[in-house]
Design an enzyme around this catalytic site. Structure first.
Site, PDB file in Angstrom:
ATOM      1  N   ARG A 126       0.818  -1.230   0.000  1.00 35.27           N
ATOM      2  CA  ARG A 126       0.000   0.000   0.000  1.00 35.27           C
ATOM      3  C   ARG A 126       0.850   1.278   0.000  1.00 35.27           C
ATOM      4  O   ARG A 126       1.831   1.383   0.722  1.00 35.27           O
ATOM      5  CB  ARG A 126      -0.901   0.016   1.246  1.00 35.27           C
ATOM      6  CG  ARG A 126      -1.575   1.370   1.478  1.00 35.27           C
ATOM      7  CD  ARG A 126      -2.721   1.314   2.428  1.00 35.27           C
ATOM      8  NE  ARG A 126      -2.380   0.892   3.766  1.00 35.27           N
ATOM      9  CZ  ARG A 126      -3.274   0.632   4.717  1.00 35.27           C
ATOM     10  NH1 ARG A 126      -4.564   0.771   4.472  1.00 35.27           N
ATOM     11  NH2 ARG A 126      -2.886   0.239   5.905  1.00 35.27           N
ATOM     12  N   ARG A 171      -1.390  -5.301  14.730  1.00 39.75           N
ATOM     13  CA  ARG A 171      -2.682  -4.715  14.308  1.00 39.75           C
ATOM     14  C   ARG A 171      -3.719  -5.798  14.053  1.00 39.75           C
ATOM     15  O   ARG A 171      -4.883  -5.647  14.415  1.00 39.75           O
ATOM     16  CB  ARG A 171      -2.480  -3.840  13.059  1.00 39.75           C
ATOM     17  CG  ARG A 171      -1.843  -2.501  13.406  1.00 39.75           C
ATOM     18  CD  ARG A 171      -1.113  -1.906  12.234  1.00 39.75           C
ATOM     19  NE  ARG A 171      -1.995  -1.482  11.163  1.00 39.75           N
ATOM     20  CZ  ARG A 171      -1.577  -1.258   9.912  1.00 39.75           C
ATOM     21  NH1 ARG A 171      -0.317  -1.423   9.590  1.00 39.75           N
ATOM     22  NH2 ARG A 171      -2.418  -0.852   9.005  1.00 39.75           N
TER      23      ARG A 171
HETATM   24  P1  ADP Z   1      -8.147  -0.288   4.916  1.00 41.43           P
HETATM   25  O1  ADP Z   1      -8.652   1.137   4.826  1.00 41.43           O
HETATM   26  O2  ADP Z   1      -9.232  -1.264   5.260  1.00 41.43           O
HETATM   27  O3  ADP Z   1      -6.942  -0.434   5.812  1.00 41.43           O
HETATM   28  P2  ADP Z   1      -7.261   0.189   2.158  1.00 41.43           P
HETATM   29  O4  ADP Z   1      -8.477   0.668   1.463  1.00 41.43           O
HETATM   30  O5  ADP Z   1      -6.207   1.193   2.501  1.00 41.43           O
HETATM   31  O6  ADP Z   1      -7.667  -0.707   3.459  1.00 41.43           O
HETATM   32  O7  ADP Z   1      -6.627  -0.964   1.224  1.00 41.43           O
HETATM   33  C1  ADP Z   1      -5.402  -1.623   1.578  1.00 41.43           C
HETATM   34  C2  ADP Z   1      -4.619  -1.925   0.294  1.00 41.43           C
HETATM   35  O8  ADP Z   1      -5.335  -2.910  -0.479  1.00 41.43           O
HETATM   36  C3  ADP Z   1      -4.420  -0.728  -0.633  1.00 41.43           C
HETATM   37  O9  ADP Z   1      -3.136  -0.791  -1.197  1.00 41.43           O
HETATM   38  C4  ADP Z   1      -5.520  -0.887  -1.696  1.00 41.43           C
HETATM   39  O10 ADP Z   1      -5.114  -0.348  -2.960  1.00 41.43           O
HETATM   40  C5  ADP Z   1      -5.659  -2.404  -1.771  1.00 41.43           C
HETATM   41  N1  ADP Z   1      -7.043  -2.848  -2.016  1.00 41.43           N
HETATM   42  C6  ADP Z   1      -8.194  -2.308  -1.528  1.00 41.43           C
HETATM   43  N2  ADP Z   1      -9.260  -3.001  -1.938  1.00 41.43           N
HETATM   44  C7  ADP Z   1      -8.774  -4.020  -2.706  1.00 41.43           C
HETATM   45  C8  ADP Z   1      -9.392  -5.111  -3.416  1.00 41.43           C
HETATM   46  N3  ADP Z   1     -10.710  -5.286  -3.402  1.00 41.43           N
HETATM   47  N4  ADP Z   1      -8.596  -5.971  -4.075  1.00 41.43           N
HETATM   48  C9  ADP Z   1      -7.233  -5.794  -4.087  1.00 41.43           C
HETATM   49  N5  ADP Z   1      -6.597  -4.805  -3.445  1.00 41.43           N
HETATM   50  C10 ADP Z   1      -7.346  -3.927  -2.767  1.00 41.43           C
HETATM   51  P1  AMP Z   2      -6.095   2.805  10.414  1.00 43.59           P
HETATM   52  O1  AMP Z   2      -5.718   3.983   9.570  1.00 43.59           O
HETATM   53  O2  AMP Z   2      -7.570   2.631  10.565  1.00 43.59           O
HETATM   54  O3  AMP Z   2      -5.402   1.534   9.953  1.00 43.59           O
HETATM   55  O4  AMP Z   2      -5.557   3.115  11.886  1.00 43.59           O
HETATM   56  C1  AMP Z   2      -4.159   3.320  12.122  1.00 43.59           C
HETATM   57  C2  AMP Z   2      -3.886   3.261  13.631  1.00 43.59           C
HETATM   58  O5  AMP Z   2      -4.582   4.337  14.287  1.00 43.59           O
HETATM   59  C3  AMP Z   2      -4.363   1.999  14.351  1.00 43.59           C
HETATM   60  O6  AMP Z   2      -3.429   0.920  14.259  1.00 43.59           O
HETATM   61  C4  AMP Z   2      -4.512   2.532  15.790  1.00 43.59           C
HETATM   62  O7  AMP Z   2      -3.253   2.686  16.413  1.00 43.59           O
HETATM   63  C5  AMP Z   2      -5.091   3.934  15.551  1.00 43.59           C
HETATM   64  N1  AMP Z   2      -6.575   3.921  15.476  1.00 43.59           N
HETATM   65  C6  AMP Z   2      -7.334   4.258  14.406  1.00 43.59           C
HETATM   66  N2  AMP Z   2      -8.646   4.182  14.690  1.00 43.59           N
HETATM   67  C7  AMP Z   2      -8.728   3.757  15.976  1.00 43.59           C
HETATM   68  C8  AMP Z   2      -9.817   3.464  16.855  1.00 43.59           C
HETATM   69  N3  AMP Z   2     -11.084   3.573  16.448  1.00 43.59           N
HETATM   70  N4  AMP Z   2      -9.513   3.047  18.112  1.00 43.59           N
HETATM   71  C9  AMP Z   2      -8.247   2.949  18.522  1.00 43.59           C
HETATM   72  N5  AMP Z   2      -7.171   3.187  17.757  1.00 43.59           N
HETATM   73  C10 AMP Z   2      -7.401   3.600  16.487  1.00 43.59           C
END
Ligand code: ADP
Ligand code: AMP
Length: 213
Positions: A126, A171
């Protein structure tokens, strides 16, 4: 319409939330983005949470509930997408109370199901645009021109400090220990719908649209 996107790190919540913002004008409330902004701004709270976030642990309920409350109080008519919040039962209870106090109805909770091996592959590839927030992936969604955002032309492409193998392990475990209980919580309230998040982005988006119909 107000919805929660529920799922482990890397499930595709942010990617789908951005589409909903674009297509429906909804407002994305990502606590992860809010916390990263707080860190960049150098605020006291940002400094306090930095180490916890880098280690992949959850920050305290009090902090994230406060961030969400501020946004709800600002008001919005197009609807909220809660992305990465709630992540604990305490946060879910607090959100219910907060929505009720402000006369906001939660329409549905969409659980995005993705297995661990796919999550690792997604997170390790990502990167995002620091200017407009577009989400990319080395293999599945590279930029068209090397190092340039397709959406806004910025060259400020970034990888998150916590998108590394060690932090990801923590995580994922935090998700299974503290957040996955919310699947049962919302199922019992009759608010849960599940989609297969292993499908491609378009297919997942279509299933989410059906869930919202
Ligand atoms: P989250 O917000 O749940 O942490 P992201 O939307 O940031 O996840 O997606 C994590 C990674 O997976 C990104 O690099 C994104 O481009 C990729 N990704 C998201 N949805 C898909 C999918 N349906 N298939 C393949 N890759 C995906
Ligand atoms: P995310 O961008 O959702 O992957 O969150 C990144 C990091 O932010 C997580 O690993 C936590 O450390 C913190 N975080 C985000 N949302 C929350 C939440 N609702 N409760 C607690 N920690 C959070």
């Amino acid at each position: 319409m107000n919805i929660i996107l529920l799922g482990p790190p890397g499930a595709g919540k942010g990617t789908q939330a951005r589409r909903l913002v674009e297509e429906r004008g909804m407002v994305q409330l990502s606590t992860g983005d809010m916390l990263r902004e707080a860190r960049t701004s150098g605020s006291e709270m940002g400094k306090k949470v930095a180490a916890v976030m880098d280690a992949g642990q959850l920050v305290t309920d009090e902090i994230v509930i406060g961030l969400i409350e501020e946004k709800i109080l600002e008001g919005n008519s197009a609807g909220y997408i809660f992305d990465g919040f709630p992540r604990t039962l305490g946060q879910a209870d607090a959100l219910n109370a907060l929505l009720e106090r402000n006369g906001v109805k939660l329409d549905t909770v969409v659980e995005m199901q993705v297995d661990d091996s796919a999550l690792v592959a997604r997170i390790s590839g990502r990167f995002t645009c620091g200017n407009c927030g577009e989400v990319y992936h080395d293999e599945t969604k590279p930029t068209q021109a090397d190092g340039v955002c397709d959406e806004c032309g910025s060259t400020d492409l970034k990888r998150r400090a916590d998108d590394n193998a060690e932090s990801l392990k923590t995580r994922l475990m935090e998700y299974y220990k503290k957040t996955s209980a919310l699947v049962g919580y919302y199922y019992a309230r009759g608010e849960l719908q599940s989609v297969d998040g292993l499908q491609g982005v378009e297919e997942v988006a279509a299933d989410i649209s059906k869930a919202l119909a």
